[in-house]
Design a protein around this motif. Structure first.
Motif, PDB file in Angstrom:
ATOM      1  N   LEU A  96       0.803  -1.226   0.000  1.00 10.11           N
ATOM      2  CA  LEU A  96       0.000   0.000   0.000  1.00 10.11           C
ATOM      3  C   LEU A  96       0.833   1.272   0.000  1.00 10.11           C
ATOM      4  N   ARG A  97       2.109   1.180   0.287  1.00 13.02           N
ATOM      5  CA  ARG A  97       2.940   2.385   0.417  1.00 13.02           C
ATOM      6  C   ARG A  97       2.938   3.295  -0.807  1.00 13.02           C
ATOM      7  N   PRO A  98       2.951   2.781  -2.045  1.00  8.92           N
ATOM      8  CA  PRO A  98       2.938   3.691  -3.200  1.00  8.92           C
ATOM      9  C   PRO A  98       1.667   4.540  -3.295  1.00  8.92           C
ATOM     10  N   TYR A  99       0.620   4.161  -2.577  1.00  8.25           N
ATOM     11  CA  TYR A  99      -0.663   4.858  -2.669  1.00  8.25           C
ATOM     12  C   TYR A  99      -0.897   5.825  -1.517  1.00  8.25           C
ATOM     13  N   ARG A 100       0.078   6.037  -0.688  1.00  9.06           N
ATOM     14  CA  ARG A 100      -0.076   6.964   0.439  1.00  9.06           C
ATOM     15  C   ARG A 100      -0.358   8.381  -0.056  1.00  9.06           C
ATOM     16  N   ASP A 101      -1.203   9.068   0.661  1.00  4.57           N
ATOM     17  CA  ASP A 101      -1.560  10.451   0.341  1.00  4.57           C
ATOM     18  C   ASP A 101      -1.121  11.330   1.516  1.00  4.57           C
ATOM     19  N   TYR A 102      -0.149  12.180   1.278  1.00  5.08           N
ATOM     20  CA  TYR A 102       0.390  13.035   2.327  1.00  5.08           C
ATOM     21  C   TYR A 102      -0.225  14.434   2.336  1.00  5.08           C
ATOM     22  N   GLN A 103      -1.302  14.656   1.593  1.00 12.71           N
ATOM     23  CA  GLN A 103      -1.907  15.984   1.520  1.00 12.71           C
ATOM     24  C   GLN A 103      -2.407  16.473   2.871  1.00 12.71           C
TER      25      GLN A 103
END
Length: 68
Positions: free
Chosen positions: A47-54
């Motif tokens: 799941l790490r590539p799909y993290r959203d840091y917004q």
């Protein structure tokens, strides 16, 4: 995972690229035991590539405040 009741992938009906992963746990202690265990990093690696840091961090932990 011991204590995990289930998980779901939710898709935003207004944003075709919007997703949220939700996991339900028996209690906060069960979640924390898993989160701090060795298996945690391996089981969430995909799941790490799909993290959203917004919002500043890519995940949140919520507690049920009420059920109806």
């Amino acid at each position: 995972m011991p204590g995990m009741l289930g998980s779901e992938l939710l898709h935003d009906v207004h944003d075709p690229e919007g997703f949220v992963g939700v996991s339900r746990w028996r209690d906060l202690d069960a979640f924390r035991l898993w989160e701090h265990g060795e298996e945690h990093r391996d089981s969430t690696a995909a799941l790490r590539p799909y993290r959203d840091y917004q919002r500043g961090r890519p995940f949140a932990v919520y507690r049920v405040a009420g059920a109806y």
